[in-house]
Each structure stands twice: as structure tokens, then as C-alpha cells.
Write an enzyme that holds these catalytic residues in place. Structure first.
Site, short mmCIF file in Angstrom:
data_model
loop_
_atom_site.label_atom_id
_atom_site.label_comp_id
_atom_site.label_asym_id
_atom_site.label_seq_id
_atom_site.Cartn_x
_atom_site.Cartn_y
_atom_site.Cartn_z
N HIS A 18 0.83 -1.21 0.00
CA HIS A 18 0.00 0.00 0.00
C HIS A 18 0.86 1.25 0.00
O HIS A 18 0.53 2.25 -0.64
CB HIS A 18 -0.92 0.00 1.23
CG HIS A 18 -1.76 -1.22 1.31
ND1 HIS A 18 -1.96 -1.93 2.45
CD2 HIS A 18 -2.43 -1.89 0.34
CE1 HIS A 18 -2.73 -2.97 2.20
NE2 HIS A 18 -3.02 -2.99 0.92
N ASP A 118 -6.05 5.84 0.36
CA ASP A 118 -6.07 4.56 -0.35
C ASP A 118 -7.15 3.64 0.20
O ASP A 118 -7.89 4.00 1.12
CB ASP A 118 -4.68 3.92 -0.39
CG ASP A 118 -4.31 3.22 0.90
OD1 ASP A 118 -5.11 3.25 1.86
OD2 ASP A 118 -3.21 2.64 0.95
#
Ligand code: UDP
Length: 472
Positions: A18, A118
Site C-alpha cells: 500500500h 487509499d
């Protein structure tokens, strides 16, 4: 920072898979669009790879990019040993919210004009009263699934994995029941509830950035933009801005690169299963034998096996703790393969390796970062999905794009035997069939370059996004 310069804060959830795409996105916006970027990186105590990576990135001092680590939080009282990674990530992010609030409040010079978060951070955005964008760092297909899953939830009874027919996401490629994302495997588990919520939260943003490009997923991108059923749920613009990926980072001599320098063009198979995927000890033994039997040159990043869930190391990747890792390999393996291989414990510079001309194939867990790092170098794949959305990625790579081959049965369901592994390596690296797959991978490399170059679809998409932020 002058007063006309835009300031965008990007929040990343924990985990290398991520953090990396967020850093790349930040870098892209700062370098090519002169936007001041603050990256709020939620960290975990358990990943020294993450800490090391952040330190290195900070040392490089990219102008316009500042990284603010959000301290890790203790969530041990909120979880138990059965809590799945998806749920853990959502809880970690929720609990990090006070730290994010403090970090934003302490931006004394000027607060952000827009927020990008995100996928695991979609839950925190509603309290910040500025334009908000979600960054889906994987495929358009998985975005369509996340958004449409609430409809499946109402219409379908029982477990998805027990269905006899594929799941039909409007306008998109159908999804086989055994290839659904991990949170859909068990509808009674908390991670399913969290996943449905995430899909609902996505729809409340001002736009969604996707790390894909139109030529790669044309049909799905079109569906997300214009299919009535999908648009009735997701009304905001989508921005396919990919493939965003790290570029070559060689700064000092590296053993693997030096070894690759001595090998023939496209003769080496690179074997690596991401930052947190694991396989059972029995599977690891079969893999070792399969590679040895293939007699193909290879570089293998070895991690300790684990006989539980394939994602159990995800938030626990020790990064540089390489002690004892090679002891899990079959007896005599290192000696027998010493002239044909390089075995690296825990972590290697994947981007540098995949861009080396001696690498001709990639055995990969199909994490999306790994996938685009392979495709943007024109390297074909042996798809070995382990967890998360990787089975969907593997299906797309093999059936739709034709740039990969994969085991006959999902590796998470059944042991892949050494003979099959040997055969797959031979097909990809030596057989005529492998040649066709390689050619397709090279075409995709060109298509990715075109998408990102001036006037290309992703280039235009990023420009539209920046314009949208400016006008809000
Ligand atoms: N990676 C690396 N060296 C390794 C393992 C992984 O550089 O030994 C990087 C890889 O290049 C990619 C990221 O870690 O950028 C992994 O992300 P991906 O989405 O492929 O998988 P995940 O780790 O999230 O499962």
C-alpha cells in the site's frame, strides 16, 4: 511553497503493497504537476521493511514531497488470532485517525486543498471537509466488484464460493466463484462486512483514481463510466492513471544484479511472492524441486513457509530478518543448484531485477504492484495467486490478456506438484507457447508507455484530476 501551489495530503494504509503505490502517486503529482504533497503513512511496528523503505525515501528528499509517519497504534485489545488481515487493516486505520487528525491540524503553513486516501482508509475521509479522492491501487475490475458487491449481498443467498455460476458484474468480465477476493470467502466473517462498507464508502468521494490504464481494462473502465447499473451506485468520475510504479533504484552494487549481469538475455526466471504472502512448507519443498528439475536459471526470494492462511505474514513482514530462512529448503538444494541460481532470503530489489535484460519470466503471487512492475518491463508471468485480490489478477492475466500461465488448480486449494512446476517453467521460458506469451507482454509494455506519455489516456486522466482539484 507559493500561495498558488496546490497542497494534497495522501494517506496510505499499512503494508509495503500500500505504501509503495502511494509514494509513487505522490512523486508523480509533485514532479509532473508541481503539487506540494504530504504523505501521511500509517505505520506498523512489525514491518522493518516498511520503516527502512520510508527512511530511504525520505533521505532521497524529493522536492515537494514530505512524508509524515503516523505512529502505529496498539489494536491487540480489538482483535484475536482469528481476525483476518482485511479487518485488521481497517481497524488499524480507524485507530490511527487521531494521529491523522493531529498531523493535518499541525500543518501550520497551509493545510491540504484536497485529500487522497487509499483503499483501507476510505472510512476516515468523511470527517475532513475538503475535496476527497479515493485511490484504488489495483484493477478497475476489483473496483467494480467492491462497488457492486452490495447488490450481490442483497440478491445472492449462501456463500459465493458455493455458487455454480459466475458472478456477473454489469459490463465487466464475469467472476468465477472460487476467484472472489478474500473478504468474500466467508459472509459471516467481519471482513465481509468491512468490505461491503468499503464499497459503499467509495461512492462518497469526489473521484476515484485507479492504478490501471484504458488499453489494459477498456471494457471495465467503460462500464465504470457508463454502465447504468454501476453508475446508479457510483456517480463520481473515475481516473485510470496507471501504471504507476517505482522506477529503477540501483544506488549501490547489488549481488543479484551482478549475478544477472553475467547471464544470457531473458534466460532467468525471477521467483518472488510479494511482501507478505506465504506458502506451506510442503508447497515450498515442491517449488524448490520443481525449479531444480526445470534446469532453468532462477533468482528466488525465499521467505519462511507457514502452514496457515496465505496472508498471515502480511502485517508481520520482518523485512531484513533473514536468519534461518534458507534452512527451510530441501537438503542439498543450495549445493545442487548453485551454478544455476541465486537464492535471496526475504527481500530483493524487485524493480531492478524485473527491468534487467537477463530476466525472461516472473513467477509471482500477482500482487498488483508486482504485476505492473512485470508488465511494464514486458516480462511474462507464471501466476501463483495467494491471497487478497490476486486470484482475480491471475485470471485476468491468463485468460483476458494472455501474458501469463498458471497451475491447473488454484495453489491455495491444492498442492502444486514439482512436475507441474517444472512444466510451467519450461513452457514459459523455453517452449513456443512461451514465446507468444512473451510477445503479448512486450506489447503491453508499449501500451503502458503510450498511456503515460504526453497525450496518452493516463496522462490525460491525471491532468483532468489535477484540473478537478484546482477548480474545487
Ligand atoms: N517487493 C520488493 N522485493 C521483494 C518483495 C516485494 O521490492 O523481495 C516489492 C515489489 O516490488 C512490490 C511490492 O513490494 O512493489 C509488493 O507489492 P504487491 O502489490 O506486488 O504485493 P503485496 O506485497 O502487497 O502482496
Amino acid at each position: 511553497m507559493d500561495s498558488s501551489q496546490l497542497h494534497v495530503a495522501i494517506v496510505s494504509s499499512p503494508g509495503m503493497g500500500h505504501l509503495i503505490p502511494v509514494l509513487v502517486l505522490g512523486n508523480q503529482l509533485a514532479t509532473h504537476h508541481n503539487i506540494k504533497i504530504t504523505i501521511l503513512a500509517i505505520t506498523t511496528n512489525s514491518s522493518s521493511a516498511e520503516t527502512k523503505f520510508l527512511k530511504k525515501f525520505n533521505n532521497e528528499k524529493i522536492s515537494n514531497v514530505e512524508i509524515v509517519p503516523i505512529p502505529s497504534v496498539d489494536i491487540s485489545h480489538l482483535i484475536d488470532s482469528s481476525t483476518k488481515v482485511f479487518t485488521r487493516l481497517r481497524i488499524l486505520v480507524r485507530e490511527a485517525l487521531p494521529g491523522i487528525r493531529r498531523a493535518i491540524a499541525s500543518m501550520t503553513h497551509r493545510g491540504p486543498d484536497a485529500l487522497v486516501v487509499d483503499l483501507f482508509c476510505t472510512q476516515i475521509a468523511e470527517e475532513f471537509n475538503i475535496p476527497k479522492y479515493a485511490y484504488h491501487p489495483t484493477t478497475a475490475w476489483t473496483l467494480a466488484l467492491a462497488i457492486y458487491c452490495r447488490v450481490f449481498d442483497k440478491e445472492i443467498e449462501g456463500e459465493y464460493v458455493d455458487l455454480q455460476q459466475p458472478l456477473k458484474i454489469p459490463g465487466c468480465k464475469a467472476l468465477r466463484p472460487d476467484e472472489v477476493v478474500d473478504p468474500m470467502l466467508d459472509r459471516r466473517d467481519q471482513q465481509y462486512e468491512e468490505y461491503i462498507k468499503m464499497g459503499i464508502e467509495y461512492a462518497s468521494f469526489d473521484g476515484i483514481l485507479i492504478n490501471t490504464w484504458e488499453d489494459l481494462e477498456g471494457e471495465t473502465v467503460k462500464a465504470l463510466r457508463s454502465n447504468d447499473k454501476l453508475r446508479s451506485i457510483l456517480k463520481v468520475p473515475i481516473y485510470p492513471i496507471g501504471p504507476l510504479r517505482r522506477t529503477v533504484e540501483i544506488t549501490e552494487p547489488d549481488e543479484v544484479i551482478q549475478w544477472l549481469d553475467k547471464q544470457n538475455h531473458e534466460s532467468v526466471l525471477f521467483v518472488c511472492f510479494g511482501s507478505g504472502g506465504t506458502m506451506s512448507s510442503q508447497q515450498m519443498t515442491e517449488l524448490a524441486w520443481g525449479l531444480e528439475l526445470s534446469q532453468q536459471k532462477f533468482v528466488w526470494v525465499v521467505r519462511p513457509p507457514f502452514d496457515g492462511d496465505a496472508d498471515s505474514a502480511y502485517l508481520n513482514s520482518t523485512g531484513n530478518d533473514t536468519r534461518g530462512v534458507l534452512e527451510y529448503l530441501p537438503e542439498g538444494f543450495l549445493t545442487r543448484t548453485k551454478d544455476m541460481s541465486l537464492v535471496v532470503p526475504m527481500w530483493a530489489r524487485q524493480v531492478d531485477i524485473l527491468s534487467h535484460s537477463s530476466v525472461g519470466g516472473f513467477m509471482s503471487h500477482c500482487g498488483w504492484n508486482s504485476t505492473i512492475e512485470s508488465l511494464t518491463n514486458g516480462v511474462p508471468i507464471i501466476a501463483w495467486p495467494l491471497h487478497a485480490e490476486q486470484k482475480m489478477n491471475a485470471a485476468m492475466l491468463t485468460e483476458e490478456l494472455g501474458v501469463a500461465i498458471r497451475p491447473a488448480v488454484l495453489p491455495t486449494k491444492k498442492l502444486v506438484k514439482r512436475e507441474e512446476i517444472q512444466e510451467m517453467v519450461k513452457i514459459l521460458m523455453q517452449a513456443k507457447e512461451g514465446k507468444g506469451i512473451r510477445e503479448k507482454a512486450k506489447k503491453l509494455k508499449m501500451s503502458a508507455e503510450n498511456a503515460l506519455s504526453e497525450g496518452g489516456s493516463s496522462y490525460n486522466s491525471i491532468c483532468e484530476l489535477v484540473k478537478d482539484i484546482r477548480t474545487r
